[in-house]
Design an enzyme around this catalytic site. Structure first.
Site, PDB file in Angstrom:
ATOM      1  N   ASP A  67       0.807  -1.227   0.000  1.00 31.50           N
ATOM      2  CA  ASP A  67       0.000   0.000   0.000  1.00 31.50           C
ATOM      3  C   ASP A  67       0.836   1.272   0.000  1.00 31.50           C
ATOM      4  O   ASP A  67       2.054   1.238   0.164  1.00 31.50           O
ATOM      5  CB  ASP A  67      -0.965   0.000   1.203  1.00 31.50           C
ATOM      6  CG  ASP A  67      -0.323  -0.566   2.466  1.00 31.50           C
ATOM      7  OD1 ASP A  67       0.911  -0.577   2.548  1.00 31.50           O
ATOM      8  OD2 ASP A  67      -1.056  -1.006   3.363  1.00 31.50           O
ATOM      9  N   ASN A 135      -7.471  -3.543  14.348  1.00 33.02           N
ATOM     10  CA  ASN A 135      -8.871  -3.865  14.022  1.00 33.02           C
ATOM     11  C   ASN A 135      -8.967  -5.034  13.039  1.00 33.02           C
ATOM     12  O   ASN A 135     -10.005  -5.279  12.453  1.00 33.02           O
ATOM     13  CB  ASN A 135      -9.581  -2.628  13.441  1.00 33.02           C
ATOM     14  CG  ASN A 135      -8.946  -2.146  12.140  1.00 33.02           C
ATOM     15  OD1 ASN A 135      -7.970  -2.728  11.665  1.00 33.02           O
ATOM     16  ND2 ASN A 135      -9.496  -1.094  11.561  1.00 33.02           N
ATOM     17  N   HIS A 137      -7.210  -5.340  10.212  1.00 37.50           N
ATOM     18  CA  HIS A 137      -6.976  -5.061   8.790  1.00 37.50           C
ATOM     19  C   HIS A 137      -5.676  -5.679   8.299  1.00 37.50           C
ATOM     20  O   HIS A 137      -4.744  -5.905   9.066  1.00 37.50           O
ATOM     21  CB  HIS A 137      -7.062  -3.561   8.475  1.00 37.50           C
ATOM     22  CG  HIS A 137      -5.915  -2.710   8.914  1.00 37.50           C
ATOM     23  ND1 HIS A 137      -6.076  -1.429   9.381  1.00 37.50           N
ATOM     24  CD2 HIS A 137      -4.578  -2.927   8.944  1.00 37.50           C
ATOM     25  CE1 HIS A 137      -4.892  -0.913   9.666  1.00 37.50           C
ATOM     26  NE2 HIS A 137      -3.969  -1.794   9.412  1.00 37.50           N
ATOM     27  N   GLU A 142      -9.802  -2.524   5.396  1.00 33.51           N
ATOM     28  CA  GLU A 142     -10.414  -2.309   6.702  1.00 33.51           C
ATOM     29  C   GLU A 142     -11.608  -3.262   6.882  1.00 33.51           C
ATOM     30  O   GLU A 142     -12.056  -3.882   5.918  1.00 33.51           O
ATOM     31  CB  GLU A 142     -10.897  -0.854   6.789  1.00 33.51           C
ATOM     32  CG  GLU A 142      -9.790   0.195   6.606  1.00 33.51           C
ATOM     33  CD  GLU A 142      -8.920   0.404   7.847  1.00 33.51           C
ATOM     34  OE1 GLU A 142      -8.911  -0.455   8.744  1.00 33.51           O
ATOM     35  OE2 GLU A 142      -8.247   1.446   7.903  1.00 33.51           O
TER      36      GLU A 142
HETATM   37  C1  F6R Z   1       1.458  -1.692   6.104  1.00 32.96           C
HETATM   38  C2  F6R Z   1       0.122  -2.225   6.190  1.00 32.96           C
HETATM   39  C3  F6R Z   1      -0.662  -2.264   7.450  1.00 32.96           C
HETATM   40  C4  F6R Z   1       0.171  -2.580   8.695  1.00 32.96           C
HETATM   41  C5  F6R Z   1      -0.717  -2.609   9.927  1.00 32.96           C
HETATM   42  C6  F6R Z   1       0.086  -2.839  11.186  1.00 32.96           C
HETATM   43  O1  F6R Z   1       1.967  -1.817   4.781  1.00 32.96           O
HETATM   44  O2  F6R Z   1      -0.363  -2.635   5.197  1.00 32.96           O
HETATM   45  O3  F6R Z   1      -1.660  -3.243   7.322  1.00 32.96           O
HETATM   46  O4  F6R Z   1       0.807  -3.804   8.525  1.00 32.96           O
HETATM   47  O5  F6R Z   1      -1.396  -1.397  10.042  1.00 32.96           O
HETATM   48  O6  F6R Z   1       0.928  -1.750  11.401  1.00 32.96           O
HETATM   49  P1  F6R Z   1       2.035  -1.748  12.543  1.00 32.96           P
HETATM   50  O7  F6R Z   1       3.044  -2.779  12.144  1.00 32.96           O
HETATM   51  O8  F6R Z   1       2.618  -0.352  12.485  1.00 32.96           O
HETATM   52  O9  F6R Z   1       1.363  -2.056  13.816  1.00 32.96           O
END
Ligand code: F6R
Length: 240
Positions: A67, A135, A137, A142
């Site tokens: 992303d 959450n 995702h 989401e």
């Molecule tokens: C990042 C991504 C997100 C993160 C997720 C966890 O490329 O796609 O799904 O993996 O938000 O983020 P952290 O590791 O910062 O807790």
């Protein structure tokens, strides 16, 4: 799902890097699906170490990232392209031409999603690395994102904006939109590696592993994939 529970984040990072390094050793032309966020930073550090020891090369590796924030590109330290260069690409012998992320600065974001989706379908990930949102995702898919979604523009939820604001000066600075690989493109990966660390991930880990497979928890779709490796530390595993 295979689950490895580690003592702490450091051990999780070593294990995560070992799994990715193994894929590279077995196939020096592998396609790596990569993630950003706090969780994989330690794994990238260990991967760079392994590269430094001469045990792996990225010369012919291709990468596709999950992303990118809408409106951000290389000029912003908060963009995911900058994150990848800082944490991995600039520290190994990868050819930047072989690294792919959605272009958050594209004039037409929907066209960019179509381009990126075609690109990902023509680059089947030998391994897809995932972090986990508190959450549930994956990527920026989401809760209630359809399981058959392709690369698309998302409006980030308040929950995600709050979680990600720690990396920005002010919460208002966090972009409200992002482009994310869809769940279908994530699921096409031959192997999926999920890393999760800390107490605030424990509920999402539980729903992903033991909850009902439901769009309410995007990560629960991984129960339907035949080769998922989950590397989590004790705290993230505390509700299992
Ligand atoms: C990042 C991504 C997100 C993160 C997720 C966890 O490329 O796609 O799904 O993996 O938000 O983020 P952290 O590791 O910062 O807790």
């Amino acid at each position: 799902m295979k689950i490895i529970i580690t003592e702490d984040y450091d051990e999780l990072s070593i294990k995560g890097a070992e799994i990715i390094a193994e894929v590279i050793k077995n196939n020096p032309r592998a396609v790596l699906g990569l993630a950003t966020g706090s969780t994989p930073i330690g794994a990238y550090k260990n991967l760079v170490k392994t590269y430094g020891l001469g045990n792996i090369t990225f010369k012919e590796i291709e990468t596709v990232n999950l992303d990118e924030y809408a409106g951000l590109g290389e000029e912003s330290e908060h963009s995911y392209v900058s994150f990848m260069r800082e944490n991995l690409f600039d520290k190994v012998d990868i050819d930047l031409k072989n690294t792919h992320l959605p272009n958050g600065k594209a004039e037409n974001l929907n066209e960019e999603c179509e381009r990126y989706s075609r690109l990902v379908f023509s680059h089947t990930q030998d391994i897809q690395l995932l972090g986990l949102g508190s959450n549930g995702h994956i990527g920026f898919n989401e809760p209630f994102t359809p399981f058959n979604s392709l690369t698309h523009v998302v409006n980030l939820t308040e929950n995600t904006i709050k979680d990600n604001s720690r990396l920005f000066e002010k919460e208002e600075d966090v972009p409200r939109q992002a482009i994310t690989m869809g769940i279908r493109e994530i699921m096409q990966a031959k192997k999926i590696l999920v890393l999760a660390s800390g107490k605030n991930k424990a509920k999402a880990v539980y729903s992903m592993v033991k909850g009902e497979v439901s769009e309410e928890c995007p990560a629960s779709v991984l129960q339907r994939h035949s080769d998922v490796m989950l590397v989590i530390d004790r705290e993230a595993a505390s509700l299992l």
